[in-house]
Enzyme design. Structure first.
Site, short mmCIF file in Angstrom:
data_model
loop_
_atom_site.label_atom_id
_atom_site.label_comp_id
_atom_site.label_asym_id
_atom_site.label_seq_id
_atom_site.Cartn_x
_atom_site.Cartn_y
_atom_site.Cartn_z
N SER A 77 0.84 -1.19 0.00
CA SER A 77 0.00 0.00 0.00
C SER A 77 0.88 1.25 0.00
CB SER A 77 -0.96 -0.03 1.19
OG SER A 77 -1.94 0.98 1.09
N ASP A 215 -5.18 -3.68 -3.52
CA ASP A 215 -4.24 -3.37 -2.43
C ASP A 215 -3.45 -4.58 -1.95
OD1 ASP A 215 -3.00 -2.32 -0.22
OD2 ASP A 215 -4.84 -1.77 0.83
#
Length: 386
Positions: A77, A215
């Site tokens: 991330s 993600d």
């Protein structure tokens, strides 16, 4: 996801019992891991700026960069974005961003990245600005050009498998030599926040591979430390630069793991009576918070336990703020006021003790790590000159 984590944990527990080799600094494998957390990436950015400054001071070299000292830098991330910023080369084949450039990046671009799209049914943010700025900053650079080994995670929702982008695996999986901006957007594309990312890669044989990614926290649950250690282990076994390491153990690992902060109440806590009234949507939001918080804690617990069991506790440092409050707990509050608070959180964290049992502060521990990293780099350079 649970199976993957269990395998990694078992792998490292077995690894830790296979050798009692006494390593020299020159034989150490150095690893930097950076958690996910959206705009809270400002907190590890403060830590990185301090560490890079210490390395420059120790080596009397204002051009020293983190990528010069770590064999593996991994992130997920926002941690994946930081990884790319400090490992992607510029026209002089040096990191395009110094650590001191990261916080200004968040202040300049954060408010535009986290600009509510207004959509009721789609993700909160359309991701267009994020992808645009990544393309501008990272250009056409691909994984193989990174200045040190990287480990950036994502998750393919079409194949239902994690996708790990590393340099060392390209010989076996050339399709993973993607553009860094595609990788960075993918690892940051948190469900509900940003749209998934689709792109394709071409191999030299003409094969086309497609990716449908979200993600990286879906694959690593926010803390990529175990993943980064796994990549470092493979690197030590396969890279000729580590040929002197006959049997890797934790005495030969130097791991710095940076968190993005958790709530003082272990994120948000609830009572059974309160949760009994929830519907599916409310549970979905709560489970995400609980999973991320619990995973971060347990990963640190597993790693620290193994390092301590092999008398190598000084080789592992987890830098984490566990007392976030108010807006600083939000991963998407990119207001200037909140970003200033996050900078203060990072600066205050440096002055805090590493643990209740030790008077050593994070600042002192990072200075110690900087000296170790510097000494190890010099020893390896001297060895290579013979």
């Amino acid at each position: 996801m649970a199976t993957t984590k269990s395998f990694l944990i078992l792998f490292f527990m077995i690894l830790a019992t296979t050798s009692s080799t006494c390593a020299t600094l020159g034989e150490m494998v150095t690893v930097l891991s950076i958690d996910g957390g959206g705009i809270k990436g400002i907190i590890p950015a403060v830590i990185l700026e301090f560490l890079e400054g210490q390395l420059q001071e120790v080596d009397n070299n204002k051009d020293a960069r983190l990528a010069d000292y770590f064999d593996v830098i991994g992130g997920t991330s926002t941690g994946g974005l930081l990884t790319a910023m400090i490992t992607t080369p510029n026209e002089n084949n040096r990191p395009f961003a110094a650590a001191k450039d990261i916080i200004p990046f968040y202040f300049e671009h954060g408010p535009h990245i986290f600009n509510y799209s207004g959509s009721i049914f789609g993700p909160m943010y359309d991701g267009k600005y994020l992808l645009q700025v990544l393309q501008e900053k990272l250009g056409e650079t691909r994984v193989h050009q990174a200045l040190t080994e990287v480990a950036i995670s994502s998750f393919d929702i079409k194949t239902n498998k994690p996708v790990i982008f590393t340099k060392s695996n390209l010989a076996k999986s050339p399709e993973l030599d993607a553009k860094m901006y595609d990788i960075c957007y993918s690892t940051a594309a948190a469900p509900m926040y940003f749209p998934p990312h689709y792109f394709i890669t071409h191999t030299s044989d003409g094969d086309i591979y497609e990716f449908n990614l979200v993600d990286g926290a879906v694959a690593t649950v926010g803390d990529p430390a175990l993943l980064s250690l796994s990549v470092a282990t493979r690197l030590a076994q396969e890279d000729p630069a580590f040929s002197s390491i006959k049997s890797l153990d934790y005495k030969q690992m130097l791991l710095l793991s940076l968190g993005t902060g958790t709530n003082s109440e272990f994120d948000k806590t609830y009572t059974a009576e309160e949760a009994a009234k929830w519907g599916p949507l409310r549970w979905l939001l709560a489970i995400q918070q609980m999973t991320n918080a619990a995973s971060s804690y347990m990963t640190d617990y597993y790693i620290s336990t193994v390092f301590q069991a092999h008398h190598s506790q000084n080789n592992y440092l987890r830098v984490q703020e566990n007392a976030l409050t108010g807006t600083t707990t939000e991963m998407d509050d990119a207001s200037e006021a909140n970003m200033e608070l996050l900078v203060q959180v990072g600066e205050t964290l440096l002055k805090k003790p590493v643990s209740k049992d030790s008077p050593e502060t994070y600042e002192e521990a990072l200075k110690r790590f900087a000296k170790l990293l510097s000494d190890r780099k010099k020893l390896r350079a001297n060895k290579a000159s013979y």
